[in-house]
Design an enzyme around this catalytic site. Structure first.
Site, PDB file in Angstrom:
ATOM      1  N   HIS A   1       0.853  -1.188   0.000  1.00 16.35           N
ATOM      2  CA  HIS A   1       0.000   0.000   0.000  1.00 16.35           C
ATOM      3  C   HIS A   1       0.893   1.244   0.000  1.00 16.35           C
ATOM      4  O   HIS A   1       1.888   1.295   0.704  1.00 16.35           O
ATOM      5  CB  HIS A   1      -0.882  -0.017   1.260  1.00 16.35           C
ATOM      6  CG  HIS A   1      -1.589   1.267   1.526  1.00 16.35           C
ATOM      7  ND1 HIS A   1      -1.368   2.007   2.669  1.00 16.35           N
ATOM      8  CD2 HIS A   1      -2.497   1.953   0.798  1.00 16.35           C
ATOM      9  CE1 HIS A   1      -2.129   3.090   2.635  1.00 16.35           C
ATOM     10  NE2 HIS A   1      -2.821   3.088   1.515  1.00 16.35           N
TER      11      HIS A   1
ATOM     12  N   HIS B   1       2.999  11.107  -1.343  1.00 16.68           N
ATOM     13  CA  HIS B   1       2.015  10.780  -0.314  1.00 16.68           C
ATOM     14  C   HIS B   1       2.215  11.758   0.836  1.00 16.68           C
ATOM     15  O   HIS B   1       3.005  11.526   1.729  1.00 16.68           O
ATOM     16  CB  HIS B   1       2.152   9.340   0.190  1.00 16.68           C
ATOM     17  CG  HIS B   1       1.018   8.934   1.086  1.00 16.68           C
ATOM     18  ND1 HIS B   1       1.213   8.326   2.296  1.00 16.68           N
ATOM     19  CD2 HIS B   1      -0.327   9.068   0.952  1.00 16.68           C
ATOM     20  CE1 HIS B   1       0.039   8.086   2.871  1.00 16.68           C
ATOM     21  NE2 HIS B   1      -0.905   8.527   2.071  1.00 16.68           N
TER      22      HIS B   1
END
Length: 355
Positions: A49, A126
Site C-alpha cells: 500500500h 504521499h
C-alpha cells in the site's frame, strides 16, 4: 532530439531492516503448472500500500493531495509539522527492489506534478514531495550514462524494469490510481514514459479471465499497468481502473476492517476483474493527535497486525476468494510468504476433484 526530465520522489536513505533476502524473487516462475495455467485473478498475490512512501522527505514541500488545514499547519510550524507528516505518511520501509525480492508484485502508486514548477516532471507522492531524482530521457529511451542527481535512480520504475530483466517469469501490477496537479500534458508524458521504460513487457488490455501466467510468459509480458484516468482511454497497454477494484475500508478498527474485507470479497465474483483486498487501517485526525510522536507504524499498524494477519492467513484464493492483498510495512511480518503460500490451497482443491 528533445529531452525530457523524469522526476521521481526520493529522500535521504532510510535504514533498511536486516535480513531482507531474495527467497521470493522468482516465486511466480516457480509455481506448479496447474497454477500457472489458472486465471491470474484466481491466484493470491502480495502487494504493498502506498508503495513508494519509503522516500517521503521532511524537507520537501507539502503535496497537493493534502487538505488545506494540513498545508496551513505545515506552513506555520514547518519542520515540526513535517516531521509528524513523515511519521504518518510513510507506509513502507523497503525500496522497490527490496519489495520485489521479498515477493511483492502489486504496487499502489500515487503521482503528482509540483505546482508552480515548469516542465512536466512527475513525482511519486504521499503527503510530502521529496528530493528530485532525475534521469535524462528522450523519445528513443533512457540513455546510458544519464545525468543522475542521486545514487538511487533505479529505486523507481527503472529499478522495477531492471528486476524484471533479471527475472523473466515475474509479473507486476502497477496501479496508478491517484493523480494530483496534473494536466493533459502531464498524463501524455507519464504514459509515454511508461511505454519507453517497459516497452514490450507491457500487456495489452484484454479480458481478465484470459490472463494466466502461461499466457503472459508465452507473450513475454511482465507488466500490467492500470491507469485510472480518461487520458489513457484507447491506449492498448493502459488498463482501465474498473478492472482492478480496490475497495477501501477507511477505518482504524481492525474488526471493522476484516468485516469490510469479507463483505467486498463476496461481491468480487460479479465483477469479473482482478481484486485488491486492502488489509490496511487508515488514521483519522484524532488518531494522529493521540499518537503524534509515535506515527503510523508504532501507533496503529504494529499493535493491530496480529488481527489483520490472522485474517490473511485464513483466506483462500480462487474465483470467489482473495486475489491481491496489500499491506503497510510489508517487512514487519512474513506477509509476502503467507500470501504466496495461500496458492497451495488451490492445488489441494484440484487434487480433491473427481476425475
Amino acid at each position: 532530439m528533445k529531452r525530457v526530465i523524469l522526476a521521481l520522489v526520493v529522500s535521504d536513505m532510510k535504514t533498511r531492516p536486516a535480513g531482507i533476502g531474495n527467497t521470493n524473487a522468482d516465486w511466480m516462475g516457480s509455481l506448479p503448472s496447474k497454477l500457472s495455467a489458472m486465471p491470474l485473478k484466481h491466484l493470491a498475490v502480495p502487494g504493498s500500500h502506498d508503495s513508494f512512501t519509503y522516500w517521503v522527505d521532511v524537507h520537501a514541500p507539502v503535496g497537493p493531495d493534502q487538505k488545506v488545514y494540513v498545508k496551513y499547519l505545515a506552513t506555520m510550524f514547518s519542520v515540526l509539522a513535517k516531521k509528524v507528516m513523515v511519521k504518518w505518511s510513510m507506509t513502507q520501509n523497503l525500496t522497490f527492489k527490496e519489495q520485489l525480492e521479498a515477493g511483492i508484485r502489486y504496487f499502489d502508486l500515487r503521482v503528482s506534478s509540483k505546482p508552480g514548477e515548469s516542465g512536466n516532471e512527475i513525482y511519486f507522492i504521499h503527503g510530502l514531495f521529496g528530493h528530485k531524482l532525475m534521469s535524462v530521457w528522450d523519445g528513443g529511451g533512457l540513455e546510458q550514462g544519464s545525468k543522475v542527481v542521486s545514487l538511487v535512480v533505479c529505486d523507481g520504475l527503472l529499478e522495477i524494469n531492471t528486476f524484471l530483466n533479471r527475472h523473466r517469469k515475474e509479473v507486476v501490477f502497477l496501479d496508478f490510481n491517484h493523480y494530483y496537479a496534473m494536466g493533459a500534458e502531464h498524463h501524455v508524458y507519464l504514459i509515454n514514459m511508461l511505454k519507453q521504460v517497459f516497452g514490450r513487457k507491457l500487456c495489452n488490455n484484454c479480458a481478465v479471465e484470459s490472463i494466466t501466467l502461461d499466457y503472459l510468459w508465452q507473450n513475454k509480458y511482465q507488466v500490467i499497468v492500470f491507469y485510472h484516468h480518461p487520458s489513457a482511454q484507447g491506449i492498448p497497454v493502459m488498463w482501465p481502473g474498473n478492472k482492478i477494484p480496490a475497495p477501501w475500508a477507511n477505518t482504524t478498527q481492525p474488526n471493522k476492517l476484516t468485516q469490510f474485507l469479507e463483505t467486498t470479497l463476496r461481491e468480487r465474483a460479479k465483477q469479473g476483474s482482478f481484486h485488491v483486498s486492502q488489509a490496511i487501517l487508515t488514521p483519522k485526525a484524532n488518531t494522529v493527535a493521540k499518537g503524534l510522536v509515535w506515527g503510523l507504524r508504532s501507533y496503529l499498524v504494529e499493535r493491530n497486525l496480529p488481527t489483520i494477519m490472522s485474517w490473511v492467513e485464513a483466506q483462500r484464493p480462487g474465483q470467489e476468494g482473495v486475489n491481491i492483498i496489500t499491506s503497510d510495512f510489508v517487512e514487519l511480518t512474513d506477509f509476502a510468504n503467507i500470501v504466496i503460500k495461500l496458492n497451495n490451497l488451490l492445488l489441494s482443491e484440484q487434487d480433491r476433484r473427481p476425475r
